[in-house]
Enzyme design. Structure first.
Site, mmCIF file in Angstrom:
data_model
loop_
_atom_site.group_PDB
_atom_site.id
_atom_site.type_symbol
_atom_site.label_atom_id
_atom_site.label_comp_id
_atom_site.label_asym_id
_atom_site.label_seq_id
_atom_site.Cartn_x
_atom_site.Cartn_y
_atom_site.Cartn_z
ATOM 1 N N TRP A 1 49.623 85.447 -18.720
ATOM 2 C CA TRP A 1 48.589 84.401 -18.787
ATOM 3 C C TRP A 1 47.214 84.984 -19.085
ATOM 4 C CZ3 TRP A 1 52.142 84.876 -14.846
ATOM 5 C CH2 TRP A 1 51.763 85.621 -13.744
ATOM 6 N N ARG A 2 47.149 86.310 -19.141
ATOM 7 C CA ARG A 2 45.872 86.924 -19.525
ATOM 8 C C ARG A 2 45.817 87.223 -21.014
ATOM 9 N NH1 ARG A 2 45.263 91.031 -14.389
ATOM 10 N NH2 ARG A 2 44.449 89.473 -12.947
ATOM 11 N N GLU A 19 48.205 79.212 -12.871
ATOM 12 C CA GLU A 19 47.556 79.014 -11.573
ATOM 13 C C GLU A 19 48.384 78.115 -10.666
ATOM 14 O OE1 GLU A 19 45.196 80.516 -10.166
ATOM 15 O OE2 GLU A 19 44.545 81.698 -11.882
ATOM 16 N N GLY A 79 60.345 76.341 -5.979
ATOM 17 C CA GLY A 79 59.907 75.691 -4.732
ATOM 18 C C GLY A 79 58.635 74.869 -4.892
ATOM 19 N N TYR A 125 40.108 75.175 -5.729
ATOM 20 C CA TYR A 125 40.461 76.525 -6.156
ATOM 21 C C TYR A 125 40.977 76.531 -7.600
ATOM 22 C CZ TYR A 125 43.124 80.595 -7.172
ATOM 23 O OH TYR A 125 43.605 81.677 -7.839
ATOM 24 N N ASP A 176 40.468 82.066 -2.532
ATOM 25 C CA ASP A 176 41.841 81.917 -2.052
ATOM 26 C C ASP A 176 42.054 82.983 -0.976
ATOM 27 O OD1 ASP A 176 42.038 84.306 -3.414
ATOM 28 O OD2 ASP A 176 43.818 83.749 -4.573
ATOM 29 N N CYS A 208 41.640 102.056 0.690
ATOM 30 C CA CYS A 208 40.181 102.169 0.569
ATOM 31 C C CYS A 208 39.771 103.359 -0.302
ATOM 32 C CB CYS A 208 39.545 102.283 1.949
ATOM 33 S SG CYS A 208 39.970 100.868 3.007
ATOM 34 N N CYS A 267 39.351 102.203 -3.765
ATOM 35 C CA CYS A 267 38.606 100.948 -3.908
ATOM 36 C C CYS A 267 37.274 101.175 -4.631
ATOM 37 C CB CYS A 267 38.340 100.351 -2.530
ATOM 38 S SG CYS A 267 37.369 98.834 -2.612
ATOM 39 N N CYS A 305 31.410 98.375 1.682
ATOM 40 C CA CYS A 305 32.324 97.694 2.605
ATOM 41 C C CYS A 305 31.965 97.987 4.064
ATOM 42 C CB CYS A 305 33.764 98.143 2.320
ATOM 43 S SG CYS A 305 34.953 97.314 3.388
HETATM 44 S S1 SF4 Z 1 37.093 96.161 0.237
HETATM 45 FE FE1 SF4 Z 1 36.848 97.506 1.994
HETATM 46 S S2 SF4 Z 1 38.756 97.278 3.148
HETATM 47 FE FE2 SF4 Z 1 39.121 96.499 1.099
HETATM 48 S S3 SF4 Z 1 39.999 98.231 -0.007
HETATM 49 FE FE3 SF4 Z 1 37.787 98.183 -0.403
HETATM 50 S S4 SF4 Z 1 36.955 99.557 1.147
HETATM 51 FE FE4 SF4 Z 1 38.993 99.048 1.815
#
Ligand code: SF4
Length: 361
Positions: free
Chosen positions: A30-31, A43, A87, A126, A144, A205, A208, A214
């Site tokens: 869908w992208r 969606e 479903g 949403y 969401d 993390c 991330c 964060c």
């Molecule tokens: S947003 Fe925060 S909790 Fe989530 S993966 Fe990144 S660092 Fe970790």
């Protein structure tokens, strides 16, 4: 949460997440385009359903209905048959009704305004925000479960995220963070981060892209946030179902408004079935005489292996019974079909489970 970002920090945060998304985005069908019809179907299918489960249905559905017009023209039974197994069939019924509305009132084009999108069946805040931002670049933020979890961790927000006041706050936060220059990518980036990196149990993390902003990570709270949701107590239900089988291996399916037909059989073709309290066999026999007008005493109901079936908070035990008959009863609002080929009709996965008990060697 807005307070954790100065305007400059917000720009850096947006740049970082958008850059990560453009490099790491998964190649999902869908992208491949920004066709609102394709985005909308995806969606709806993805609501409460994992991507891996959606993929084969998505391909099959679009192969059969490649435009909103072809979906609008299709008989409802065909739409439900192609949805069968995914479903939550009200999604398919609403999708079909909305397609008719789009053809009748919007010249076959998904309406580009929030108000008109929300007026379509099955489209909530949403879904409207997702389709409009991705297909038309309308600056609307999505919220969401995935996005809420990411935002809650970024801001170290404790407590039940679905509590109405907290959910509204998260919605405000999502609005305040939205990258208005690229709302579609932004929304998908937050969802992608929640699905692939900031996952419910073990967020990665170290991988991330926005870890430096964060708070949950800084406070070592990533396992505590989000707080577990209080679960509704499970309700146990027993449903007895009758598989009448003739010598040619055919059976009869009905529209039976009795045994939880909306949640369990999704108002589609099903075996005659009834919720039972104590003695499944006599209770089922009585039900058969009522809905099929057969002499229940003449049926030899043989108990087959039970099957478990979970629907939200309902813990359902399916109790299939086989009755061999010379002739299947001829009644209005019934269908005769080969037991091994139920997929010819729209049926739910509970009906497939019941049939499987009769097909065991
Ligand atoms: S947003 Fe925060 S909790 Fe989530 S993966 Fe990144 S660092 Fe970790």
């Amino acid at each position: 949460m807005k307070s954790q970002f100065t305007p400059r920090a917000l720009k850096a945060f947006q740049r970082r997440l958008l850059g990560w998304f453009r490099t790491h985005r998964r190649d999902l069908p869908w992208r491949a385009s920004r066709d609102p019809y394709r985005v909308w179907v995806a969606e709806i299918m993805l609501q409460q359903t994992r991507i891996a489960a959606v993929l084969p249905y998505y391909h099959r559905f679009l192969k059969n209905f490649h435009t909103v017009e072809s979906l609008a023209r299709a008989p409802q039974d065909k739409v439900l048959r192609l949805w069968s197994g995914l479903g939550y069939y009200s999604r398919a019924r609403n999708l079909h009704r909305a397609a008719k509305g789009i053809v009748a009132r919007h010249e076959g084009k998904f309406p580009p305004t929030l108000e008109a999108a929300l007026a379509l069946p099955g489209i909530g805040r949403y879904t409207a925000a997702a389709v409009l931002s991705i297909a038309y670049d309308v600056p609307l933020a999505v919220l969401d479960g995935n996005v809420a979890r990411v935002l809650a961790r970024l801001g170290a927000i404790r407590g039940d995220l679905r509590a109405p006041r907290r959910w509204r706050q998260l919605g405000d936060t999502a609005d305040s963070l939205l990258a208005r220059s690229a709302p579609g990518d932004w929304n998908q980036a937050l969802m992608e981060l929640g699905e692939t990196v900031c996952t419910p149990q073990a967020p990665r993390c170290g991988a991330c892209p926005v870890a430096r902003w964060c708070r949950a990570r800084a406070l070592n709270l990533t396992r505590e946030i989000p707080a577990p949701r209080s679960k509704r107590a499970a309700v146990k239900i027993r449903i007895a179902a009758a598989i009448l089988r003739d010598p040619r291996g055919r059976t009869i399916l009905v529209r039976d408004p009795g045994a939880h037909d909306d949640v369990l059989f999704s108002r589609m073709w099903q075996f005659p079935a009834v919720e039972v309290a104590r003695e499944p066999k006599p209770e089922l026999a009585k039900h058969l005489s009522e809905i099929l007008n057969v002499d229940a005493a003449s049926l030899d109901l043989e108990a087959l292996p039970a099957a478990r079936h979970g629907v939200t908070f309902r813990n359902i035990t399916l109790l299939p019974f086989l009755a061999r008959v010379q002739n299947l009863p001829k009644r209005p609002r019934t269908r005769v079909v080969a037991l091994s080929n139920l997929s010819r009709l729209p049926v739910s996965s509970a009906t497939h489970k019941i049939a499987a008990a009769a097909l065991l060697p």
